[in-house]
Structure formats: C-alpha cells, structure tokens
Design a protein around this motif. Structure first.
Motif, PDB file in Angstrom:
ATOM      1  N   ASP A 190       0.803  -1.229   0.000  1.00 20.44           N
ATOM      2  CA  ASP A 190       0.000   0.000   0.000  1.00 20.44           C
ATOM      3  C   ASP A 190       0.830   1.271   0.000  1.00 20.44           C
ATOM      4  O   ASP A 190       0.277   2.368   0.087  1.00 20.44           O
ATOM      5  CB  ASP A 190      -0.944   0.003   1.209  1.00 20.44           C
ATOM      6  CG  ASP A 190      -1.935  -1.156   1.134  1.00 20.44           C
ATOM      7  OD1 ASP A 190      -2.224  -1.596  -0.005  1.00 20.44           O
ATOM      8  OD2 ASP A 190      -2.380  -1.615   2.197  1.00 20.44           O
ATOM      9  N   VAL A 191       2.152   1.136  -0.092  1.00 17.95           N
ATOM     10  CA  VAL A 191       2.984   2.352  -0.157  1.00 17.95           C
ATOM     11  C   VAL A 191       2.580   3.132  -1.401  1.00 17.95           C
ATOM     12  O   VAL A 191       2.455   2.577  -2.487  1.00 17.95           O
ATOM     13  CB  VAL A 191       4.479   1.975  -0.182  1.00 17.95           C
ATOM     14  CG1 VAL A 191       5.345   3.191  -0.493  1.00 17.95           C
ATOM     15  CG2 VAL A 191       4.882   1.339   1.147  1.00 17.95           C
ATOM     16  N   SER A 192       2.369   4.438  -1.225  1.00 20.51           N
ATOM     17  CA  SER A 192       1.780   5.254  -2.304  1.00 20.51           C
ATOM     18  C   SER A 192       2.763   5.482  -3.452  1.00 20.51           C
ATOM     19  O   SER A 192       3.975   5.347  -3.303  1.00 20.51           O
ATOM     20  CB  SER A 192       1.357   6.616  -1.745  1.00 20.51           C
ATOM     21  OG  SER A 192       2.509   7.381  -1.445  1.00 20.51           O
ATOM     22  N   GLU A 193       2.164   5.856  -4.582  1.00 18.83           N
ATOM     23  CA  GLU A 193       2.952   6.195  -5.765  1.00 18.83           C
ATOM     24  C   GLU A 193       3.940   7.331  -5.464  1.00 18.83           C
ATOM     25  O   GLU A 193       5.106   7.273  -5.872  1.00 18.83           O
ATOM     26  CB  GLU A 193       1.979   6.612  -6.887  1.00 18.83           C
ATOM     27  CG  GLU A 193       2.613   7.075  -8.173  1.00 18.83           C
ATOM     28  CD  GLU A 193       3.417   5.990  -8.865  1.00 18.83           C
ATOM     29  OE1 GLU A 193       3.103   4.790  -8.698  1.00 18.83           O
ATOM     30  OE2 GLU A 193       4.390   6.353  -9.572  1.00 18.83           O
ATOM     31  N   SER A 194       3.503   8.347  -4.737  1.00 16.73           N
ATOM     32  CA  SER A 194       4.387   9.496  -4.508  1.00 16.73           C
ATOM     33  C   SER A 194       5.561   9.108  -3.603  1.00 16.73           C
ATOM     34  O   SER A 194       6.679   9.584  -3.796  1.00 16.73           O
ATOM     35  CB  SER A 194       3.604  10.677  -3.927  1.00 16.73           C
ATOM     36  OG  SER A 194       3.127  10.357  -2.638  1.00 16.73           O
TER      37      SER A 194
ATOM     38  N   ARG B 165       6.870   6.077  -3.477  1.00 16.39           N
ATOM     39  CA  ARG B 165       7.768   5.270  -4.330  1.00 16.39           C
ATOM     40  C   ARG B 165       8.652   6.179  -5.199  1.00 16.39           C
ATOM     41  O   ARG B 165       9.854   5.944  -5.352  1.00 16.39           O
ATOM     42  CB  ARG B 165       6.950   4.311  -5.210  1.00 16.39           C
ATOM     43  CG  ARG B 165       6.315   3.171  -4.401  1.00 16.39           C
ATOM     44  CD  ARG B 165       5.304   2.342  -5.226  1.00 16.39           C
ATOM     45  NE  ARG B 165       4.443   1.594  -4.317  1.00 16.39           N
ATOM     46  CZ  ARG B 165       4.395   0.250  -4.249  1.00 16.39           C
ATOM     47  NH1 ARG B 165       5.104  -0.492  -5.060  1.00 16.39           N
ATOM     48  NH2 ARG B 165       3.612  -0.340  -3.367  1.00 16.39           N
TER      49      ARG B 165
END
Lengths: 231, 231
Positions: free
Chosen positions: B82-86, B88
């Motif tokens: 669930d780590v967000s795109e931003s 990453r």
C-alpha cells in the motif's frame, strides 16, 4: 518560465568568442596570413561540412574531424600546402581553447546556483571538456551532438538533451545567439532564450538582430538572463 | 602513470555513500522499516536487474527504472503493497541525493586541477547530474552507462569513455572501490586505481580488501590518490 529546471547552451558564438580565439592561434601558427579572414573562411565551411553528415553523405564525423578536413581544403586553396602536420593538429585544437565572452562565466555561475546548466553544442565532447577547463565554464555536464550521432538542428539533439536530463522538453530552456537554433529547439517543445552577440562575426559584418520575437526572452548577456530568471 | 590525462570514477560506493543515503530516506518515508536492511536488500537487486539488460532479456532500461521495478518487488515481498505512488517516486530519488564520502569533494577538487575528471557510472545522466549538484561533485563532465546503452562491466562503457574523451585507453585511469570494475577496465586498456571503502556495506559485513594487487595503485581516499598523482 517558472517550470524551467535546466538550461542548455549553444556554445560557439553564444558562450565563447570563436573568431578571436581562432585568429589568435592562426596569427601564432601561420605568420603572414590574415588571421581574422582565415578564421571567417574556416568557420564558413562549418555549416556545409555538417550538412554532409546531416544529409547522410558522410557517416558520423566529429567536429574535430570536420575542422581538420576543412582546414586541409582551406590551406590548399590559399596555396599553403606545406603547412606541417603538427601545425595542422595545433590549429584544430584552437577550437578547444576559445575564450568565453567576458560576461559568460559570471552569468553561468549565477544560473548554476538555481538551474542545471549544460552545453548543447555541435562540438564533440573532448572539445567541450577542454574548452570548459580552459575557460572555467562551470557546466553541470557537457551535452554534445556527438552523444546523439546527429548535428543541430536535427531534432534528435534537442529531444536527446531533454531525455538525458530526465525532463519534459518544456522544462528545458535552450539559450543561443542564433535564431535558427532556437527555432529548431522550439519545434521540439523546448523554451528558448536569445542572446544578442553583436561581436560574433567581428566589427565589419552586419550585426545580428537585437531580439528574437519568437523567443520566450531576449537578452544582451548571460547575467541579464540570470536576472530575468531570478538566479 | 605520467601519461594519464583523464580520471573516470565509479560513483556508488567509490565517491558516495549509497547505504547511509538510501537508509536516511527510507527512515523518513517508510517509518517502522529497518532502514539499513531495506537499503541492503534494494541494492542487492541492483546487479541481477542490470544482468537482465546485459544479457538482452530487457531492452535498455535506465537505472532509475530498474530501481523503481526492484523497489516495487521489494515492497511486495515485505508485505507493504500500500505504499503510495508518490512515496515510491521519492524513494527512487533517494539515489539522486546521496552524500559523498567525507574525503571525496576535496580529493576530486585537487585532481580536477590537473586532470579531466568524469563519472563513469551505471547511474543515468539525470541521476548523476542531480547527485553532483546535491554533493557539489566538481565533475568536468558526467559520463554514464546510459550514453552507451550498456552497463558496466560491458566493454562498450570503458571503450566509449575513452572515445568521448578523445584519448587512447592507456591515458585514462579508472578509479573504483570494486575490483571487478577495475578488472573490466583493465581488459580494455585503461589504467586502474583501487580505493578502499570499508564502510560501503556498513559495519557488520566483511570489509573489502585493503588493496587490489592488480591495480596500478591502491589508496584509502581520493586525497591520497591526488597526492600519489602529484595533484
């Protein structure tokens, strides 16, 4: 222009004074030759020689190699066939040790504090690296037509610069004293800044226009560009 | 070594401390994760991911893109999907803002006064330019595997560096903390300098050898290399 992240610079005429630099070495190495006229005639062969590469008549040939071929032609035409190999080699290296215009280093240093700054020149990498050391040009990196196997104004050069810098073209500002270079950059989506360099072709030639109405900004020096960009 | 004209440097581990830099951003962006173990696991995927490009299983893929793909795999394996795109995106940029080892800038500055100095890294150009600005690495130019479409230790990278610098390979000194990089450079005719960087993999791992008997010189820091080369 708030989104600009990198500035890429034409070099010959925009950042450095090729005519005085080449003439200085011609005077030293070819005594008795009209040094400024020789520099002009040599430079006059620059665009036609690149056109042969651009049209595919020649395979990729570095600017050092093009300079050498056009020097040999010019010396033959001037009735100077006996100029030695070592003098010819030294003359080609004159293009590696051109002096910056007086405002260039100060302007680039200010711009570097806020932006990525890189050359984007038809000069080969070794030429540009030597020139930067000679003139203390503070590039973040050297970008050259040689990296793309295409000479400006081929689109591959402008596209390649944005790609290597990891930026969309509209975040890259092309800086040049030549409207044709800027027009080609604009056609690929780059922003453009025109620098008025009235001394590029010496005192006698008709000077270039003071501004380029198509460019995002026109300036008379690199410090003026830095001020315009808040750097 | 009197004929050396240019020095090209491995970057990750040789000039900058990737482990501390990546761990710093992991701590900030992924609270609760063991930051050093995460950095080690991420870096552990570096060679295998490049090998896929080197073997032709993947087309040319920049290091930023390889870092992103291996990050996604690692987060999935660690049960953190669930780590967000931003986050990453920010984590991948951690590799652009690694700090130099404490001696690097001083040593490079001395070497630059006498030699052409350039990176020769598997990092992409944009990564290396950002890193140089972040850490004030005074490169004359940035050279990258990306310019050649090949990753070290492919011979094209070492050959290409000498070609772009306009030098025969024996006038180029490859500087690295990894004996495999130096062996590959030597196989293409470059001279080699080994730098002992015992902290690269942190305090617990078995340290690398103090010297590389195959290299032209082994040093413990870049200032020591400058002294050895008279710079």
């Amino acid at each position: 222009m708030d989104d600009i992240r990198a500035l890429v610079f034409d070099v010959f005429g925009t950042v450095v004074d090729w005519r005085s630099g080449v003439a200085r070495d011609v005077r030293r190495l070819l005594p008795g030759v009209d040094a400024e006229a020789f520099a002009d005639a040599w430079r006059g062969r620059y665009v036609p020689s690149m056109e042969r590469v651009r049209r595919g008549e020649l395979p990729w040939t570095s600017l050092d190699e093009l300079h050498r071929a056009s020097l040999d032609e010019l010396l033959a035409e001037l009735g100077l066939p006996d100029v030695s190999e070592s003098v010819r080699t030294e003359l080609v290296l004159a293009w590696h040790r051109l002096d910056p215009w007086p405002d260039s280093v100060g302007g680039l240093t200010r711009l570097k504090a806020r932006y990525v700054i890189a050359s984007l020149s038809n000069g080969n990498v070794a030429l540009l690296v030597d020139m930067a050391k000679h003139g203390r040009l503070p590039w973040d990196t050297v970008l050259s037509a040689e990296l793309f196997g295409h000479y400006k104004p081929d689109p591959e050069v402008y596209d390649g610069a944005a790609r290597l810098l990891g930026l969309p073209p509209e975040r890259v500002l092309m800086v040049a004293a030549h409207t044709s270079d800027l027009a080609a950059a604009r056609a690929r989506g780059l922003r453009t800044a025109y620098v008025h360099r009235p001394g590029e072709h010496g005192p006698v030639t008709a000077p270039p226009p003071k501004t380029d109405p198509e460019a995002d900004v026109s300036v008379a020096s690199l410090p003026e560009l830095a001020t315009h960009l808040g750097a």
